[in-house]
Design a protein around this motif. Structure first.
Motif, PDB file in Angstrom:
ATOM      1  N   GLY A 271       9.848  -2.487  -1.547  1.00  0.00           N
ATOM      2  CA  GLY A 271       8.508  -1.943  -1.333  1.00  0.00           C
ATOM      3  C   GLY A 271       8.003  -1.148  -2.514  1.00  0.00           C
ATOM      4  O   GLY A 271       6.809  -1.190  -2.846  1.00  0.00           O
ATOM      5  N   LEU A 272       8.907  -0.425  -3.182  1.00  0.00           N
ATOM      6  CA  LEU A 272       8.513   0.385  -4.331  1.00  0.00           C
ATOM      7  C   LEU A 272       7.988  -0.488  -5.464  1.00  0.00           C
ATOM      8  O   LEU A 272       6.993  -0.138  -6.114  1.00  0.00           O
ATOM      9  N   GLU A 273       8.632  -1.614  -5.690  1.00  0.00           N
ATOM     10  CA  GLU A 273       8.178  -2.505  -6.755  1.00  0.00           C
ATOM     11  C   GLU A 273       6.795  -3.071  -6.442  1.00  0.00           C
ATOM     12  O   GLU A 273       5.932  -3.171  -7.311  1.00  0.00           O
ATOM     13  N   ASN A 274       6.564  -3.419  -5.181  1.00  0.00           N
ATOM     14  CA  ASN A 274       5.248  -3.916  -4.792  1.00  0.00           C
ATOM     15  C   ASN A 274       4.203  -2.820  -4.864  1.00  0.00           C
ATOM     16  O   ASN A 274       3.061  -3.051  -5.303  1.00  0.00           O
ATOM     17  N   LEU A 275       4.587  -1.591  -4.461  1.00  0.00           N
ATOM     18  CA  LEU A 275       3.670  -0.455  -4.563  1.00  0.00           C
ATOM     19  C   LEU A 275       3.236  -0.243  -6.004  1.00  0.00           C
ATOM     20  O   LEU A 275       2.048   0.001  -6.284  1.00  0.00           O
ATOM     21  N   ALA A 276       4.189  -0.348  -6.928  1.00  0.00           N
ATOM     22  CA  ALA A 276       3.868  -0.153  -8.345  1.00  0.00           C
ATOM     23  C   ALA A 276       2.844  -1.179  -8.821  1.00  0.00           C
ATOM     24  O   ALA A 276       1.918  -0.854  -9.575  1.00  0.00           O
TER      25      ALA A 276
END
Length: 254
Positions: free
Chosen positions: A154-159
């Motif tokens: 999720g963090l990578e997509n958020l970025a």
């Protein structure tokens, strides 16, 4: 030096990967502020310069906003936020309740979003950047650390979404880490023989050092990466050798 006059915040910057990142930014000339729930055993320093420390619980949104306002007030600007704080114990899904797994997601996904939102007004003024510290756990099955892997995915997509929404003033990128040798490596890989054996499975023949991660973060924060946004840079030494190559009964190297 490359980042003279720049101001950088590294969350979880008091030990391990976070301290290595902070030292790389100090060596590049930046002013560095680190935050964590507990103070470091000794100040984080490099080349005779020290990072400032603030005790902070990243789950407290109000305290996080106050922290970034204080950093910007002290230094007059904020150029980069490195969202490094995170982690997880080994725990199979069936061995913990939903609330416990949710706390892992909160620390590794919600807290970086909270910090990024608090830092955004200052980063926008400086046309700065955010560096998310991700993990290969977010790109493959992660038994024993499933909530952590889900949070890192999720963090990578958020970025990537932030990179689009906050352009052109703020760049947002991710470092996707493999295994890193820190002072806690023995908890994950065992004794020195175990650490070396695990390192031998990496194509480059060793675990990453915190400085390897720090140097990559400095690059993404620097003007050398001025046209890099929404990117995920793999820092994993070449990844993992596919298991099927060892299982197959043909094409074996002599």
């Amino acid at each position: 030096m490359e980042l003279d006059g720049r101001v950088v915040v590294v969350t979880g910057g008091t030990r391990g990967v976070g301290a290595g990142i902070a030292r790389s930014f100090l060596a590049a000339g930046a002013e560095v502020a680190v935050c964590a729930r507990r103070p470091p055993d000794r100040p984080v320093s490099a080349d005779g310069r020290e990072a400032s420390f603030t005790a902070l619980d990243l789950r407290d949104a109000g305290a996080v906003r106050d922290f970034f306002d204080a950093v910007a007030g002290r230094y007059g600007r904020l150029d980069c936020l490195v969202n490094n704080a995170g982690g997880t114990p080994y725990r199979l899904l069936g061995e913990g309740d939903a609330e416990r797994h949710a706390r892992v997601v909160e620390l590794n996904l919600v807290a970086p979003m909270t910090a990024s939102l608090a830092a955004h007004p200052w980063l926008k003024r400086a046309r700065g950047s955010v560096v998310m510290i991700g993990s290969v756990s977010g790109t493959r099955p992660s038994p024993g650390t499933a909530a952590y892997g889900a949070a890192k995915a999720g963090l990578e997509n958020l970025a990537r979404s932030m990179a689009v929404e906050w352009a052109p003033e703020v760049r947002v990128n991710s470092l996707v880490l493999g295994m890193v040798r820190t002072e806690l490596a023995h908890l994950h890989y065992g004794d020195e023989a175990g650490i070396e054996a695990v390192g031998a499975t990496v194509p480059l023949g060793r675990l990453a050092e915190p400085a390897d991660v720090g140097d990559a973060a400095v690059f993404l924060a620097s003007d050398r990466a001025r046209y890099v946004s929404g990117a995920s840079l793999l820092v994993h030494g070449g990844g993992e050798r596919p298991a099927f190559l060892d299982a197959a009964t043909v094409n074996k190297e002599g």
